[in-house]
Scaffold this active site. Sequence first.
Site, short mmCIF file in Angstrom:
data_model
loop_
_atom_site.label_atom_id
_atom_site.label_comp_id
_atom_site.label_asym_id
_atom_site.label_seq_id
_atom_site.Cartn_x
_atom_site.Cartn_y
_atom_site.Cartn_z
N ARG A 28 0.68 -1.05 -0.05
CA ARG A 28 -0.13 0.35 0.15
C ARG A 28 0.55 1.37 -0.34
NH1 ARG A 28 -4.36 0.68 4.82
NH2 ARG A 28 -2.98 1.05 6.03
N LYS A 54 -2.59 6.90 1.10
CA LYS A 54 -2.57 7.20 2.88
C LYS A 54 -1.25 8.72 2.83
CE LYS A 54 -1.94 4.58 7.14
NZ LYS A 54 -3.45 4.80 7.77
N GLU A 103 -16.19 5.89 5.77
CA GLU A 103 -15.72 5.25 6.90
C GLU A 103 -15.32 6.39 8.08
OE1 GLU A 103 -11.50 5.34 5.34
OE2 GLU A 103 -11.48 7.21 4.45
N1 PXG Z 1 -9.71 4.66 7.17
C1 PXG Z 1 -8.20 5.82 7.42
C2 PXG Z 1 -8.61 7.04 7.00
C3 PXG Z 1 -7.19 5.80 7.84
O1 PXG Z 1 -6.61 6.46 8.20
C4 PXG Z 1 -8.00 3.16 8.37
C5 PXG Z 1 -8.56 3.59 7.60
C6 PXG Z 1 -7.73 1.49 8.65
O2 PXG Z 1 -6.73 1.35 7.74
P1 PXG Z 1 -5.70 -0.16 8.76
O3 PXG Z 1 -4.83 -0.61 6.77
O4 PXG Z 1 -5.27 0.75 9.56
O5 PXG Z 1 -6.45 -1.36 8.63
C7 PXG Z 1 -6.98 3.97 8.30
C8 PXG Z 1 -5.95 3.76 9.71
C9 PXG Z 1 -1.93 7.04 12.83
C10 PXG Z 1 -1.91 5.60 12.31
O6 PXG Z 1 -1.33 6.43 13.28
C11 PXG Z 1 -3.11 5.66 11.92
C12 PXG Z 1 -3.58 4.87 10.50
C13 PXG Z 1 -3.91 3.87 10.78
C14 PXG Z 1 -2.75 3.14 11.81
C15 PXG Z 1 -2.19 4.27 12.83
O7 PXG Z 1 -2.64 7.85 12.73
N2 PXG Z 1 -5.17 5.03 9.75
#
Ligand code: PXG
Length: 286
Positions: free
Chosen positions: A52, A151, A184
């Site tokens: 990703r 991201k 989301e």
């Molecule tokens: N939507 C958004 C907007 C995110 O930022 C997810 C969904 C979930 O994705 P994953 O791949 O984690 O299942 C995210 C994930 C942080 C941090 O430190 C942010 C995320 C994940 C881990 C840490 O801000 N966001």
Amino acid sequence: MPNQVYINGQLFAKEDAKVSVYDHGLLYGDGVFEGIRVYGGKVFLLEEHIERVYESAKAIRLEIPMSPEELSKATEDTVRANDIRDGYVRLVITRGAGSLGLDIRRTSNPQVIIIADTISLYPKELYEDGLQLVTASTIRNHPGALSPRIKSLNYLNNILAKIEATDAGTIEALMLNHKGEVAECTGDNIFIVKRGILLTPPKSAGILEGVTRNTVMELARKAGIAVEEAEMTRHDIFVADECFLTGTAAEVIPVVSLDGRAIGNGEPGPTTRKLLKLFRESTESV
Ligand code: PXG
């Protein structure tokens, strides 16, 4: 105490880990990142996160100056150097320092940063009691302006919605897209259960394609639960039997109300509990 930060092939003590104030990551939010969990000393779903981050980088025309294999190895090495058993890894790739101005050709030397640290988790009791959600008035970025699938270091869209959650006394907020459909949450994907079917918004709703989301969909299918991606509105959540969120930090967390309306009977549902259990087992068996 974890205090060794990787930058471009070298480990630095935390206080010496620095980038230039001219880095376009700082000046313009020009860069990408990943958040990854470490369970039992093992980096969880590393390959998926690495894939990703390269896709995010490609979408913003940022060339990561190493191969995916090298980045994976550097990630594992940094976790080991910090002796992290259960924690969190943050990959950050910035555009690098350059003169002022948006032109990416004025930058050089992208910074590949790996931070391995402890993680602050959602309060334990929320996994038993479920969390209450509010809908943010801030809508998710229009995919035609800045795709939520990237991201990127530009997280103000989510931060503005998170402020609304905090102001409302909750830890997450639901974000709708520009069409008023459910997208989301600020850092988590959303699922509902309706008549035994697991439903989640499609990528086309303008979401980050969560690694946890994909894992939970796979676990559900293997457990014989029907899974569908479907456009949904807030109404679908109000009348759902169950609701939960997925994310790297959250894992699987039940949601029991949205904007003051109880979801189902107002308690975490059986499918949610089952998927939380299956997910936790999958983190233990890697
Ligand atoms: N939507 C958004 C907007 C995110 O930022 C997810 C969904 C979930 O994705 P994953 O791949 O984690 O299942 C995210 C994930 C942080 C941090 O430190 C942010 C995320 C994940 C881990 C840490 O801000 N966001």
